[in-house]
Every structure is written in structure tokens, then in C-alpha cells.
Write a protein that holds these residues in place. Structure first.
Motif, mmCIF file in Angstrom:
data_model
loop_
_atom_site.group_PDB
_atom_site.id
_atom_site.type_symbol
_atom_site.label_atom_id
_atom_site.label_comp_id
_atom_site.label_asym_id
_atom_site.label_seq_id
_atom_site.Cartn_x
_atom_site.Cartn_y
_atom_site.Cartn_z
ATOM 1 N N PRO A 164 -5.188 13.579 -8.732
ATOM 2 C CA PRO A 164 -5.276 13.099 -10.111
ATOM 3 C C PRO A 164 -6.478 12.168 -10.292
ATOM 4 N N ALA A 165 -7.133 12.294 -11.422
ATOM 5 C CA ALA A 165 -8.272 11.428 -11.728
ATOM 6 C C ALA A 165 -7.788 10.000 -11.955
ATOM 7 N N PHE A 166 -8.595 9.033 -11.541
ATOM 8 C CA PHE A 166 -8.205 7.637 -11.754
ATOM 9 C C PHE A 166 -8.035 7.339 -13.237
ATOM 10 N N ALA A 202 -4.915 4.989 -17.368
ATOM 11 C CA ALA A 202 -4.407 5.037 -18.741
ATOM 12 C C ALA A 202 -2.891 4.911 -18.765
ATOM 13 N N GLN A 203 -2.231 5.599 -17.867
ATOM 14 C CA GLN A 203 -0.758 5.528 -17.808
ATOM 15 C C GLN A 203 -0.312 4.122 -17.401
ATOM 16 N N ALA A 204 -1.026 3.516 -16.457
ATOM 17 C CA ALA A 204 -0.687 2.156 -16.022
ATOM 18 C C ALA A 204 -0.838 1.171 -17.187
ATOM 19 N N ARG A 205 -1.939 1.256 -17.903
ATOM 20 C CA ARG A 205 -2.143 0.352 -19.035
ATOM 21 C C ARG A 205 -1.068 0.567 -20.109
ATOM 22 N N ALA A 206 -0.681 1.831 -20.337
ATOM 23 C CA ALA A 206 0.376 2.126 -21.312
ATOM 24 C C ALA A 206 1.704 1.506 -20.878
ATOM 25 N N ALA A 207 1.903 1.349 -19.584
ATOM 26 C CA ALA A 207 3.134 0.757 -19.046
ATOM 27 C C ALA A 207 3.035 -0.761 -18.931
ATOM 28 N N GLY A 208 1.905 -1.331 -19.359
ATOM 29 C CA GLY A 208 1.740 -2.780 -19.309
ATOM 30 C C GLY A 208 1.219 -3.310 -17.994
ATOM 31 N N MET A 209 0.627 -2.440 -17.186
ATOM 32 C CA MET A 209 0.067 -2.843 -15.898
ATOM 33 C C MET A 209 -1.460 -2.880 -15.999
ATOM 34 N N GLU A 210 -2.077 -3.570 -15.073
ATOM 35 C CA GLU A 210 -3.529 -3.496 -14.946
ATOM 36 C C GLU A 210 -3.852 -2.487 -13.860
ATOM 37 N N ALA A 211 -4.995 -1.834 -14.002
ATOM 38 C CA ALA A 211 -5.414 -0.834 -13.024
ATOM 39 C C ALA A 211 -6.894 -1.023 -12.726
ATOM 40 N N PHE A 212 -7.226 -1.031 -11.454
ATOM 41 C CA PHE A 212 -8.596 -1.248 -10.998
ATOM 42 C C PHE A 212 -9.015 -0.093 -10.100
ATOM 43 N N TRP A 213 -10.269 0.283 -10.214
ATOM 44 C CA TRP A 213 -10.813 1.373 -9.398
ATOM 45 C C TRP A 213 -11.916 0.811 -8.522
ATOM 46 N N LEU A 214 -11.718 0.852 -7.226
ATOM 47 C CA LEU A 214 -12.696 0.400 -6.241
ATOM 48 C C LEU A 214 -12.840 1.510 -5.205
ATOM 49 N N PRO A 215 -13.522 2.601 -5.574
ATOM 50 C CA PRO A 215 -13.606 3.744 -4.661
ATOM 51 C C PRO A 215 -14.476 3.434 -3.453
ATOM 52 N N VAL A 217 0.843 -1.196 0.000
ATOM 53 C CA VAL A 217 0.000 0.000 0.000
ATOM 54 C C VAL A 217 0.877 1.245 0.000
ATOM 55 N N VAL A 218 0.286 2.331 -0.490
ATOM 56 C CA VAL A 218 0.996 3.596 -0.577
ATOM 57 C C VAL A 218 -0.032 4.715 -0.606
ATOM 58 N N GLN A 219 0.428 5.923 -0.317
ATOM 59 C CA GLN A 219 -0.440 7.090 -0.409
ATOM 60 C C GLN A 219 -0.715 7.400 -1.885
ATOM 61 N N GLN A 220 -1.502 8.425 -2.144
ATOM 62 C CA GLN A 220 -1.891 8.820 -3.497
ATOM 63 C C GLN A 220 -0.691 8.840 -4.448
ATOM 64 N N ILE A 221 -0.873 8.223 -5.599
ATOM 65 C CA ILE A 221 0.144 8.265 -6.645
ATOM 66 C C ILE A 221 -0.332 9.177 -7.769
ATOM 67 N N THR A 222 0.568 9.472 -8.689
ATOM 68 C CA THR A 222 0.246 10.277 -9.862
ATOM 69 C C THR A 222 0.626 9.483 -11.113
ATOM 70 N N PRO A 223 0.154 9.915 -12.278
ATOM 71 C CA PRO A 223 0.577 9.238 -13.502
ATOM 72 C C PRO A 223 2.095 9.221 -13.673
ATOM 73 N N ALA A 272 -0.098 -4.683 -10.993
ATOM 74 C CA ALA A 272 -1.451 -4.132 -10.947
ATOM 75 C C ALA A 272 -1.554 -3.072 -9.865
ATOM 76 N N LEU A 273 -2.458 -2.135 -10.106
ATOM 77 C CA LEU A 273 -2.776 -1.079 -9.147
ATOM 78 C C LEU A 273 -4.250 -1.184 -8.783
ATOM 79 N N VAL A 274 -4.551 -0.894 -7.514
ATOM 80 C CA VAL A 274 -5.939 -0.802 -7.062
ATOM 81 C C VAL A 274 -6.095 0.538 -6.354
ATOM 82 N N CYS A 275 -6.914 1.396 -6.939
ATOM 83 C CA CYS A 275 -7.212 2.686 -6.331
ATOM 84 C C CYS A 275 -8.497 2.552 -5.528
ATOM 85 N N THR A 276 -8.422 2.853 -4.253
ATOM 86 C CA THR A 276 -9.602 2.751 -3.387
ATOM 87 C C THR A 276 -10.156 4.125 -3.033
ATOM 88 N N ARG A 277 -9.783 5.125 -3.813
ATOM 89 C CA ARG A 277 -10.166 6.507 -3.528
ATOM 90 C C ARG A 277 -11.124 7.037 -4.590
#
Length: 123
Positions: free
Chosen positions: A45-47, A52-65, A12-18, A31-36
Motif C-alpha cells: 500500500p502507498a504511504f 490519509a486513513q490515519a489522519r481521518a482516524a485522528g492520528m498523525e502519520a510520518f513518512w521517513l523512507p 514496531v510492526v510489519q507492513q500495515i494497510t489502511p 502516531a505512525l512512522v513508515c520507514t519504507r
């Protein structure tokens, strides 16, 4: 950035940016999971931009606010399934990392059950 590992495959970590995404990928996160929720505070920053930046880097990104202090049983169930199916290791983040940590701690039994179910396909 103060990344705290809660297991071999979840941190876990505090807010990240693109702008943080490439570094996180280099550190091995898959993979990233944003819970915010978006718009929680000015300048956040908007999820969509992070995803989009995560997917461009080959990662998966999930939003569970989730709402601070109001994590529901449905939130816990969704997190357990999300984590079970996400490529590892996973980095959860929110404003301070607390919601991402709380979901991890609150779902141990569900994550174990989901992992057991995946090990027994067809059950």
C-alpha cells in the motif's frame, strides 16, 4: 499483526494497510512512522493511503523512507527529531519492522538529547 513494544511509547510492526488503522487507533497509538519507500514490492500500500486513513482516524502519520541496509546518519537524525515531536505512543513500521527497530536502537542518544532540549526551552 505482531506488534512489539520497544519502550512504553514506541512499538514496531510489519507492513500495515489502511484497513488496520482503526484497530491501531483503538489500541491507543497516536502516531505512525513508515520507514519504507513506496513501491518496494508489488501490492504494497502507498504511504499516501495509509497516511490519509490515519489522519481521518485522528492520528498523525510520518513518512521517513529508508533503504534497507543503508540507513544514513541523516535518517537517524530525522527519526530522532520526528520521534521527539510526535504524539505518543508511536508505531513504526516497514516490510518486517526491522528498519523501524533499527532506527529506534540507533538513535537512543539523539532521542535523549532531543527530550532534554525540549525540557529546557530557550536554551
Amino acid at each position: 499483526m505482531n506488534i512489539r513494544f520497544l519502550s512504553n511509547n514506541y512499538a514496531v510492526v510489519q507492513q500495515i494497510t489502511p484497513a488496520d488503522i482503526d484497530d491501531l487507533r483503538e489500541q491507543g497509538f497516536a502516531a505512525l512512522v513508515c520507514t519504507r519507500p513506496d513501491g518496494e514490492e508489488a501490492g504494497q500500500p502507498a504511504f499516501a493511503a495509509i497516511g490519509a486513513q490515519a489522519r481521518a482516524a485522528g492520528m498523525e502519520a510520518f513518512w521517513l523512507p529508508v533503504t534497507p541496509g543503508r540507513i544514513t546518519d541523516a535518517d537517524r537524525a530525522a527519526f530522532a527529531v520526528l520521534y521527539a515531536n510526535a504524539p505518543k505512543p508511536v508505531l513504526g513500521f516497514c516490510r518486517t519492522g526491522l528498519r523501524a527497530e533499527t532506527l529506534w536502537n540507533d538513535t537512543r542518544d539523539r532521542r535523549d538529547a532531543a527530550a532534554a532540549q525540549q525540557a529546557r526551552p530557550g536554551d
